[in-house]
Design a protein around this motif. Sequence first.
Motif, mmCIF file in Angstrom:
data_model
loop_
_atom_site.group_PDB
_atom_site.id
_atom_site.type_symbol
_atom_site.label_atom_id
_atom_site.label_comp_id
_atom_site.label_asym_id
_atom_site.label_seq_id
_atom_site.Cartn_x
_atom_site.Cartn_y
_atom_site.Cartn_z
ATOM 1 N N LEU A 1 0.823 -1.198 0.000
ATOM 2 C CA LEU A 1 0.000 0.000 0.000
ATOM 3 C C LEU A 1 0.859 1.251 0.000
ATOM 4 O O LEU A 1 1.954 1.272 0.565
ATOM 5 C CB LEU A 1 -0.891 0.046 1.245
ATOM 6 C CG LEU A 1 -1.976 -1.018 1.433
ATOM 7 C CD1 LEU A 1 -1.396 -2.301 1.992
ATOM 8 C CD2 LEU A 1 -3.064 -0.504 2.353
ATOM 9 N N SER A 2 0.316 2.288 -0.615
ATOM 10 C CA SER A 2 0.880 3.631 -0.501
ATOM 11 C C SER A 2 -0.175 4.496 0.167
ATOM 12 O O SER A 2 -1.364 4.429 -0.187
ATOM 13 C CB SER A 2 1.237 4.198 -1.877
ATOM 14 O OG SER A 2 2.253 3.409 -2.493
ATOM 15 N N VAL A 3 0.248 5.304 1.165
ATOM 16 C CA VAL A 3 -0.721 6.071 1.943
ATOM 17 C C VAL A 3 -0.283 7.526 2.046
ATOM 18 O O VAL A 3 0.900 7.857 1.922
ATOM 19 C CB VAL A 3 -0.883 5.480 3.362
ATOM 20 C CG1 VAL A 3 -1.374 4.034 3.280
ATOM 21 C CG2 VAL A 3 0.416 5.548 4.160
ATOM 22 N N SER A 4 -1.259 8.393 2.305
ATOM 23 C CA SER A 4 -0.981 9.811 2.526
ATOM 24 C C SER A 4 -0.602 10.031 3.985
ATOM 25 O O SER A 4 -0.544 9.078 4.775
ATOM 26 C CB SER A 4 -2.221 10.639 2.167
ATOM 27 O OG SER A 4 -3.307 10.260 3.011
ATOM 28 N N HIS B 258 -2.800 8.587 6.617
ATOM 29 C CA HIS B 258 -2.931 7.132 6.487
ATOM 30 C C HIS B 258 -4.026 6.701 5.501
ATOM 31 O O HIS B 258 -4.380 5.526 5.465
ATOM 32 C CB HIS B 258 -3.201 6.468 7.849
ATOM 33 C CG HIS B 258 -2.154 6.774 8.873
ATOM 34 N ND1 HIS B 258 -0.859 6.330 8.779
ATOM 35 C CD2 HIS B 258 -2.212 7.525 10.012
ATOM 36 C CE1 HIS B 258 -0.157 6.774 9.818
ATOM 37 N NE2 HIS B 258 -0.947 7.499 10.567
ATOM 38 N N ARG B 259 -4.533 7.629 4.723
ATOM 39 C CA ARG B 259 -5.517 7.224 3.717
ATOM 40 C C ARG B 259 -4.807 6.531 2.556
ATOM 41 O O ARG B 259 -3.776 7.001 2.057
ATOM 42 C CB ARG B 259 -6.309 8.424 3.202
ATOM 43 C CG ARG B 259 -7.411 8.012 2.226
ATOM 44 C CD ARG B 259 -8.470 9.059 2.067
ATOM 45 N NE ARG B 259 -9.512 8.613 1.140
ATOM 46 C CZ ARG B 259 -10.650 9.279 0.911
ATOM 47 N NH1 ARG B 259 -10.887 10.425 1.550
ATOM 48 N NH2 ARG B 259 -11.537 8.802 0.060
ATOM 49 N N ILE B 260 -5.342 5.403 2.131
ATOM 50 C CA ILE B 260 -4.740 4.611 1.068
ATOM 51 C C ILE B 260 -5.065 5.231 -0.292
ATOM 52 O O ILE B 260 -6.231 5.498 -0.590
ATOM 53 C CB ILE B 260 -5.253 3.151 1.110
ATOM 54 C CG1 ILE B 260 -4.965 2.525 2.482
ATOM 55 C CG2 ILE B 260 -4.620 2.314 0.002
ATOM 56 C CD1 ILE B 260 -5.692 1.195 2.705
ATOM 57 N N TYR B 261 -4.035 5.448 -1.099
ATOM 58 C CA TYR B 261 -4.294 5.949 -2.454
ATOM 59 C C TYR B 261 -3.779 4.987 -3.534
ATOM 60 O O TYR B 261 -4.046 5.174 -4.721
ATOM 61 C CB TYR B 261 -3.694 7.344 -2.658
ATOM 62 C CG TYR B 261 -2.188 7.439 -2.557
ATOM 63 C CD1 TYR B 261 -1.375 7.143 -3.658
ATOM 64 C CD2 TYR B 261 -1.578 7.848 -1.380
ATOM 65 C CE1 TYR B 261 0.008 7.246 -3.579
ATOM 66 C CE2 TYR B 261 -0.196 7.957 -1.297
ATOM 67 C CZ TYR B 261 0.590 7.651 -2.385
ATOM 68 O OH TYR B 261 1.951 7.758 -2.314
ATOM 69 N N GLU B 262 -3.062 3.941 -3.098
ATOM 70 C CA GLU B 262 -2.581 2.964 -4.084
ATOM 71 C C GLU B 262 -2.412 1.613 -3.407
ATOM 72 O O GLU B 262 -1.971 1.528 -2.269
ATOM 73 C CB GLU B 262 -1.248 3.425 -4.676
ATOM 74 C CG GLU B 262 -0.753 2.563 -5.838
ATOM 75 C CD GLU B 262 0.519 3.125 -6.449
ATOM 76 O OE1 GLU B 262 0.548 3.315 -7.674
ATOM 77 O OE2 GLU B 262 1.481 3.382 -5.702
ATOM 78 N N PHE B 263 -2.808 0.571 -4.115
ATOM 79 C CA PHE B 263 -2.642 -0.789 -3.607
ATOM 80 C C PHE B 263 -2.256 -1.690 -4.773
ATOM 81 O O PHE B 263 -2.869 -1.649 -5.830
ATOM 82 C CB PHE B 263 -3.940 -1.306 -2.972
ATOM 83 C CG PHE B 263 -3.825 -2.710 -2.449
ATOM 84 C CD1 PHE B 263 -3.416 -2.966 -1.143
ATOM 85 C CD2 PHE B 263 -4.119 -3.799 -3.258
ATOM 86 C CE1 PHE B 263 -3.308 -4.263 -0.663
ATOM 87 C CE2 PHE B 263 -4.015 -5.096 -2.791
ATOM 88 C CZ PHE B 263 -3.602 -5.326 -1.483
ATOM 89 N N ASN C 216 -12.921 5.308 -5.221
ATOM 90 C CA ASN C 216 -12.594 6.418 -4.330
ATOM 91 C C ASN C 216 -13.310 6.360 -2.988
ATOM 92 O O ASN C 216 -13.714 7.382 -2.432
ATOM 93 C CB ASN C 216 -12.887 7.765 -5.014
ATOM 94 C CG ASN C 216 -12.104 8.903 -4.391
ATOM 95 O OD1 ASN C 216 -10.973 8.715 -3.922
ATOM 96 N ND2 ASN C 216 -12.703 10.094 -4.360
ATOM 97 N N HIS C 217 -13.468 5.168 -2.451
ATOM 98 C CA HIS C 217 -14.052 5.040 -1.118
ATOM 99 C C HIS C 217 -13.021 5.382 -0.054
ATOM 100 O O HIS C 217 -11.804 5.393 -0.310
ATOM 101 C CB HIS C 217 -14.576 3.624 -0.918
ATOM 102 C CG HIS C 217 -15.826 3.348 -1.684
ATOM 103 N ND1 HIS C 217 -17.016 4.005 -1.430
ATOM 104 C CD2 HIS C 217 -16.081 2.489 -2.700
ATOM 105 C CE1 HIS C 217 -17.948 3.557 -2.259
ATOM 106 N NE2 HIS C 217 -17.401 2.636 -3.047
#
Length: 384
Positions: free
Chosen positions: A165-168, A171-176, A229-230
């Motif tokens: 995962l990549s997170v902001s 901790h919001r996930i923007y890539e998996f 975009n959930h």
Amino acid sequence: MKECVGMLLAGGEGKRLGALTHHGAKPAVPFGGKYRIIDFTLSNCANSGIQTLGVLTQYSPLELNRHIGNGKQWDMGNKSGGVTVLSPYTGKTGGDWYSGTADAIYQNIHFVDQFNPEYVLVISGDHIYQMDYQKMLEQHKETEADATVSVIDVPIEEASRFGILSVSENHRIYEFEEKPEAPQSNLASMGIYIFTWKKLKSYLFEDAHNKQSSHDFGKDIIPAMLQDNHRMFAYHFNGYWKDVGTIQSYWEANMDLLHEKSGLTSNNKNWRIYTNDSNLPPQYISQHASVKNSLINSGCFVYGHINNSVLFRNVRIEQGSIVKQSIIHPKVSIGANCMLKRVIVMENTVIPEGTILQRSEDEEPLVINEEVLGEMLTPAGGDK
């Protein structure tokens, strides 16, 4: 109504564990002297206050079913909901074998719906770790997430083995990406998810009718929700966690129990590891024997020398034998003057007097049962 229902995936075949899983599912493999692998996840649920749990079995489930029973040993047997073992055939009418982790939950939607939960915790029964799921649930609610994925830092050179995962910053996930060839981060999914149930259920129905899907959370459900975009967040876990999917990692996790610095322990009174264990007499250790840094379970008779090893119940080791860095499963008998080093001996195996079985530090530990031992001790000439 239950706020959160747990769904524990315990049908793994565990082919990479070789002979250890020939007659049972990976979560049922003995671990740590008196436990089975699944005991750690079940105990996490008990200690986290998860009172309603569905255990989804598939491959060779009989031993696992006997072990779990009604969940009483994990303090969940008498509570509302408790533990329910779910096979693939208790799902939809005429159900097939589970075709993926998401399909396993889909086939048991009726089980979850009867409790009308706000959230669903999806976990696996084949990892060794100690985790408070309530803390993860608290973050899920605070962030108003649709899905929360528990993550752990792994060495970047090992990241391609995991879902990454990549997170902001929040901790919001923007890539998996599932098992990427060139990972962009070292945040690995632990295969532990909390979903808002209504949201997950709609994706399970959509996924079930998608013929192109592999019906897997990591490969299909998580990417689909991310694409739409959930609100999806990572929960950062800092404790001990190991996927014991190989003989090497299984051996390492057992050895980690012998060293407090590893972060893994079975003696934490505030976070007990429960098991369906029989009441057996205490072990007997001869005055001529020596035991160093080892776990020895009840009912054992030790006349030899044990060092950095784990012995399950009813093991007998005769005089003059040396056992180092080894895991000895229940009801094993080791004759006199044997030498075992970096060996995993399976249940009911009899090691003849004078046998030498050892592996070097750079080799995978040796797994021994009666069949393997017979082949090793009987050369072409027929003389042992």
